[in-house]
Design a protein around this motif. Structure first.
Motif, PDB file in Angstrom:
ATOM      1  N   PRO A 238     -10.269  -7.904  -1.059  1.00 35.91           N
ATOM      2  CA  PRO A 238      -9.124  -7.576  -1.917  1.00 35.91           C
ATOM      3  C   PRO A 238      -8.465  -8.863  -2.404  1.00 35.91           C
ATOM      4  O   PRO A 238      -8.757  -9.960  -1.908  1.00 35.91           O
ATOM      5  CB  PRO A 238      -8.204  -6.792  -0.986  1.00 35.91           C
TER       6      PRO A 238
ATOM      7  N   CYS B  67      -5.593 -10.305  -2.036  1.00 30.23           N
ATOM      8  CA  CYS B  67      -4.861 -11.174  -1.106  1.00 30.23           C
ATOM      9  C   CYS B  67      -5.813 -12.098  -0.356  1.00 30.23           C
ATOM     10  O   CYS B  67      -5.540 -13.301  -0.191  1.00 30.23           O
ATOM     11  CB  CYS B  67      -4.044 -10.333  -0.121  1.00 30.23           C
TER      12      CYS B  67
ATOM     13  N   PHE C  58      -8.005 -11.229   9.460  1.00 28.04           N
ATOM     14  CA  PHE C  58      -8.810 -10.376   8.581  1.00 28.04           C
ATOM     15  C   PHE C  58     -10.296 -10.601   8.843  1.00 28.04           C
ATOM     16  O   PHE C  58     -11.071  -9.637   9.003  1.00 28.04           O
ATOM     17  CB  PHE C  58      -8.460 -10.693   7.126  1.00 28.04           C
TER      18      PHE C  58
ATOM     19  N   CYS D 281      -1.237  -3.910   4.806  1.00 23.84           N
ATOM     20  CA  CYS D 281      -0.578  -4.174   3.521  1.00 23.84           C
ATOM     21  C   CYS D 281       0.942  -4.208   3.685  1.00 23.84           C
ATOM     22  O   CYS D 281       1.620  -5.054   3.094  1.00 23.84           O
ATOM     23  CB  CYS D 281      -0.967  -3.098   2.509  1.00 23.84           C
TER      24      CYS D 281
ATOM     25  N   CYS E 130       0.959 -11.063  -0.781  1.00 28.39           N
ATOM     26  CA  CYS E 130       0.264 -10.106  -1.658  1.00 28.39           C
ATOM     27  C   CYS E 130       0.406 -10.557  -3.100  1.00 28.39           C
ATOM     28  O   CYS E 130       1.528 -10.615  -3.629  1.00 28.39           O
ATOM     29  CB  CYS E 130       0.863  -8.709  -1.483  1.00 28.39           C
TER      30      CYS E 130
ATOM     31  N   CYS F  64      -3.595  -2.197  -6.359  1.00 27.60           N
ATOM     32  CA  CYS F  64      -4.776  -2.700  -5.655  1.00 27.60           C
ATOM     33  C   CYS F  64      -5.860  -1.626  -5.606  1.00 27.60           C
ATOM     34  O   CYS F  64      -7.051  -1.918  -5.780  1.00 27.60           O
ATOM     35  CB  CYS F  64      -4.382  -3.132  -4.239  1.00 27.60           C
TER      36      CYS F  64
ATOM     37  N   PRO G   7      -6.139  -4.481   4.108  1.00 31.14           N
ATOM     38  CA  PRO G   7      -7.211  -5.286   3.511  1.00 31.14           C
ATOM     39  C   PRO G   7      -8.585  -5.008   4.112  1.00 31.14           C
ATOM     40  O   PRO G   7      -9.599  -5.017   3.397  1.00 31.14           O
ATOM     41  CB  PRO G   7      -6.762  -6.731   3.799  1.00 31.14           C
TER      42      PRO G   7
ATOM     43  N   TYR H  68     -10.152  -1.946   2.573  1.00 27.21           N
ATOM     44  CA  TYR H  68     -10.712  -2.268   1.264  1.00 27.21           C
ATOM     45  C   TYR H  68     -12.098  -2.887   1.424  1.00 27.21           C
ATOM     46  O   TYR H  68     -13.075  -2.435   0.811  1.00 27.21           O
ATOM     47  CB  TYR H  68      -9.762  -3.247   0.565  1.00 27.21           C
TER      48      TYR H  68
END
Length: 484
Positions: free
Chosen positions: A289, A291, A316, A369, A386, A430, A458, A461
């Protein structure tokens, strides 16, 4: 023990002449609920939070549906899907349901907890009422006809059934209007029907046809909830001294900003599907994503990220499947401007700490998020946060076209995305980018990351993007992630 009268159950014949129980012995006899009385039994802190979060997932998706201009039919379909997942509520006649009372108790408790969270300002109250009224409408439309009639007869809606003489006077024999039942109410109770000219007005009263009866019920629900929220707001200061509840309510009140993330906070890559340091450049281009794509691009450009950027990106990657060994390799190569000694002294410990191998050895979850939007706001020189919220409009459009231009995003898509950003629905923007950039894999507008759901994390995604790629390649994508 139930006494004899408690054991008696209201019954009526179904279409085949059989007998169907309406479960009038239950604490919650109806699937529909106006939430007149708060729960008075003991509730654990865990249940307090869980009931509210699961309901908030539903309400946040309803608000996202409005932001995405879905038709009511599409909204109802998405709402039913997410309700089945997080907030099931079966009818009394449903088969093979183990705990109808438990479902309705969860629905009841969750509603009142969210009242506490969303009564704090006029804006929060407005959004909560709109989402709750929509949820009630979806349930009302799908409710069993007989059960709905029993529910309506259990309340006083202050309507009067028009007499045949009144109907005949209102509707001449030449009229094409239906001559079925009409309900007489003050016209101020059905302003939506007055605006659409779906009622007959006479002497300050609106004569509502039976087909439009739902509007009276929905308006009554909305008015009832608005008054109750104002009363709750006046009583809320008494809770300020309870240090257990205030943090939970503060967190819940932010739920409309970016939805409620679910099972992605503690997911890890499945066996045989782990990432290596060398795979991340390609992964970032295909699956990340905005970010995380921005953090990766800044890391490659500057050979460095500040603390909060490293924390957001590192967690992440950890949840995405990067092992501690590969993480050390990745960060060491990325920080190519510094010497080994400096890296080992200043960065190695923090990387191991984020994996729970140093300090208090906590298993840190990746940021959702909502956390990215609300916590640790970026300052000058920072790369975390973001982009949809923290970039200027011009920079965001330029960044999105740079990141996703080769995956199908064009300048023609920007007005829709920027309109959503301007309205403050960052996760909806997004989600729309996800749909556009995955159109080649068969994702259509409105599908989101699956089942119409919006992006709330994230890792959600990225995992969904990888799954779609595997399906497109003819591979089994079911093993993309597993739960700890």
């Amino acid at each position: 023990m139930l006494n004899r009268s408690d054991r008696q159950r209201t019954a009526y014949k179904d279409r085949k002449g059989g007998i169907v129980e309406t479960h009038s012995h239950l604490k919650y006899p109806h699937r529909l609920n106006f939430y007149d009385k708060p729960p008075i039994e003991d509730i654990t802190i865990e249940e307090f939070e869980t009931c509210a979060l699961d309901r908030l997932r539903v309400l946040a998706e309803i608000e996202s549906s409005y932001a995405r201009n879905r038709s009511f039919k599409e909204l109802a379909e998405v709402t039913e899907n997410i309700c089945n997942k997080y907030l099931p509520l079966h009818s009394n006649t449903a088969e093979k349901v183990q705990d109808i009372s438990g479902e309705r108790r969860k629905d009841h408790v969750g509603h009142f907890v969210l009242r506490l969270a969303f009564c704090r300002s006029e804006e929060l109250r407005r959004r909560f009422v709109k989402a709750e009224t929509t949820l009630f409408r979806v349930r009302y439309d799908k409710d069993d006809t007989r059960e709905r009639e029993v529910f309506l007869s259990s309340r006083d809606f202050n309507w009067v059934l028009a007499t045949p003489e009144e109907i005949q006077d209102l509707l001449p024999s030449s009229s094409s209007e239906s001559t079925g039942r009409y309900y007489k109410v003050k016209w101020t109770r059905v302003p939506d029907l007055v605006e659409k000219r779906r009622v007959v007005l006479k002497g300050g009263m609106a004569y509502v046809p039976e087909a439009e009866q739902a509007s009276i019920v929905l308006q009554e629900f909305q008015t009832h909830l608005e008054k109750d929220l104002e009363m709750t707001a006046k009583a809320l200061p008494r809770l300020d001294e309870d240090t257990r509840l205030v943090p939970i309510l503060d967190n819940l009140s932010k739920g409309f900003l970016a939805g409620v993330s679910s099972e992605w906070s503690n997911a890890s890559a499945a066996a045989g599907d782990a990432l290596t340091a060398d795979m991340i450049d390609e992964m970032a281009f295909k699956h990340f994503p905005a970010c995380m794509r921005n953090l990766h691009m800044c890391l490659r450009r500057d050979k460095h990220l500040k603390h909060f950027g490293r924390l957001q990106y590192g967690l992440f990657l950890k949840i995405l499947g990067l092992s501690i060994e590969e993480a050390l390799v990745f960060w060491r190569k990325a920080f190519s401007k510094i010497q080994d000694d400096k890296f080992n002294k200043e960065y190695r410990y923090n990387i191991r700490h984020s994996y729970g191998l140093e300090g208090k050895r906590a298993n840190y979850a990746a940021k959702s998020c909502q956390q990215i939007l609300m916590a640790d706001q970026p300052g000058p020189g920072d790369s975390h946060g973001c982009p949809y919220r923290h970039f200027s409009a011009d920079n965001l459009q330029s960044a999105l076209l740079t990141m996703y231009g080769e995956q199908g995003l064009t300048s023609a898509d920007m007005p829709e995305i920027m309109s959503t950003v301007k309205a403050g629905h960052y996760h909806v923007a997004c989600t729309r980018v996800f749909e556009i950039t995955h159109a080649r894999q068969g994702v259509k507008k409105g599908e989101g990351v699956g089942g119409g759901e919006s992006v709330t994390h994230p890792n959600q995604y990225a995992a969904r993007s990888r799954e779609l790629e595997k399906k497109a390649e003819g591979k089994d994508g079911d093993g993309d992630v597993v739960m700890q």
